[in-house]
Design a protein around this motif. Structure first.
Motif, PDB file in Angstrom:
ATOM      1  N   THR A 180     -32.212  -2.270  55.581  1.00 35.49           N
ATOM      2  CA  THR A 180     -33.103  -1.102  55.622  1.00 35.49           C
ATOM      3  C   THR A 180     -33.992  -1.004  54.390  1.00 35.49           C
ATOM      4  N   GLU A 181     -33.532  -1.559  53.278  1.00 37.00           N
ATOM      5  CA  GLU A 181     -34.318  -1.476  52.040  1.00 37.00           C
ATOM      6  C   GLU A 181     -35.577  -2.335  52.101  1.00 37.00           C
ATOM      7  N   PHE A 183     -37.699  -2.186  54.592  1.00 38.40           N
ATOM      8  CA  PHE A 183     -38.624  -1.562  55.540  1.00 38.40           C
ATOM      9  C   PHE A 183     -39.374  -0.380  54.938  1.00 38.40           C
ATOM     10  N   GLN A 184     -40.552  -0.152  55.498  1.00 40.58           N
ATOM     11  CA  GLN A 184     -41.331   1.026  55.136  1.00 40.58           C
ATOM     12  C   GLN A 184     -40.593   2.268  55.661  1.00 40.58           C
ATOM     13  N   PRO A 185     -41.010   3.458  55.231  1.00 37.61           N
ATOM     14  CA  PRO A 185     -40.305   4.684  55.649  1.00 37.61           C
ATOM     15  C   PRO A 185     -40.151   4.861  57.152  1.00 37.61           C
ATOM     16  N   ASP A 186     -41.029   4.245  57.958  1.00 41.34           N
ATOM     17  CA  ASP A 186     -40.914   4.402  59.415  1.00 41.34           C
ATOM     18  C   ASP A 186     -39.762   3.590  60.011  1.00 41.34           C
ATOM     19  N   ARG A 187     -39.151   2.739  59.186  1.00 37.95           N
ATOM     20  CA  ARG A 187     -38.020   1.893  59.607  1.00 37.95           C
ATOM     21  C   ARG A 187     -38.407   0.859  60.670  1.00 37.95           C
TER      22      ARG A 187
END
Length: 213
Positions: A180-181, A183-187
Motif C-alpha cells: 500500500t505504501e 500507491f497514491q492516496p486513491d489506492r
C-alpha cells in the motif's frame, strides 16, 4: 555508341542507387512501439517522465535498441475506447509492435469479461492486419464483484495470449499490488517509486518483442 553505352550505364547506376537508398531506409528506420494503455501507463498523478513507459524509453536508448516508443495511453481508457482509437493510431504511427495494456477500467466497472475479451482480440487482429505484432500486458483486479469475476478477468489475458500467440506480461503490478505504501492516496494508482518495479515486470517481454523480426 559510346554515348549510348554511357546512357545505359547511367540508367543502371541510378537504379542501383535507388535500390540502395530504399534498402538503407528499410533497415535504418527504427521500429515504432505503440503503447495503448490506461492511467497505469499514462503517468496519472505522476511527474512527466517517471512512469514505466518513459523509463522504458530510456532503457531502449541506453541499450541502443532500434526502436521508438509512442505512448498513446489515456487515463480512464477502457478496452472499448482503445478499440475505437486504435485504427487512427495505426494509420498515423505505422507501428511494428503494439503493446496493449488495457482492461483495468473494465474490471473496476464490472463490465462483462466476454466484451473486454472481444475488444482486446479485435485490437490485436487490427494491429496484425496493419502489419504489427502485439504484446499483451495483464492486470489483476480487486474482488469487488466477487472472486469468480476477478479470476475470469485475470484468466482472460492468458486465454488471449495463447489464442493469438501473443507474448504476455501476466501481471504488471507484481511486487507492487500488495504494498500500500507504493500507491497514491486513491489506492489505485502506483507512485513513481513503484514504476521501476513495473518496468522490471514488463521489460523482459518488451525487449524480446522489440528484437523479434
Amino acid at each position: 555508341m559510346v554515348m549510348k553505352f554511357a546512357k545505359k550505364l547511367s540508367v543502371h547506376a541510378a537504379a542501383a542507387l535507388l535500390m540502395a537508398a530504399a534498402s538503407a531506409s528499410a533497415y535504418s528506420a527504427p521500429k515504432t512501439v505503440l503503447v495503448l494503455g490506461d492511467s497505469l501507463s499514462a503517468e496519472y498523478g505522476l511527474a512527466r517522465g517517471t512512469g514505466w513507459v518513459a523509463l522504458a524509453e530510456k532503457k531502449v536508448k541506453a541499450q541502443k535498441l532500434d526502436a521508438e516508443i509512442v505512448n498513446a495511453s489515456v487515463s480512464g481508457e477502457t478496452t472499448s475506447g482503445g478499440r475505437s482509437r486504435l485504427p487512427a493510431l495505426l494509420t498515423k504511427h505505422k507501428p511494428g509492435l503494439v503493446v496493449i495494456e488495457l482492461g483495468a477500467n473494465d474490471g473496476l466497472r464490472g463490465l462483462p469479461v466476454a466484451a473486454a475479451q472481444a475488444n482486446l482480440k479485435a485490437m490485436a487482429e487490427a494491429a496484425g492486419q496493419a502489419g504489427a505484432k502485439v504484446m499483451l500486458v495483464g492486470i489483476r483486479i480487486p474482488p469487488n464483484y466477487g472472486r469468480d469475476y476477478s479470476e475470469k478477468f485475470y484468466a482472460m489475458y492468458g486465454i488471449l495470449s495463447r489464442e493469438l500467440k501473443a507474448p504476455l506480461v501476466p501481471f504488471m503490478l507484481e511486487g507492487v499490488a500488495e504494498k500500500t505504501e507504493l500507491f497514491q492516496p486513491d489506492r489505485l494508482h502506483p507512485l513513481a517509486a513503484a514504476h521501476p518495479t513495473i518496468l522490471n515486470n514488463i521489460w523482459p517481454v518488451l525487449e524480446k518483442s522489440i528484437k523479434a523480426k
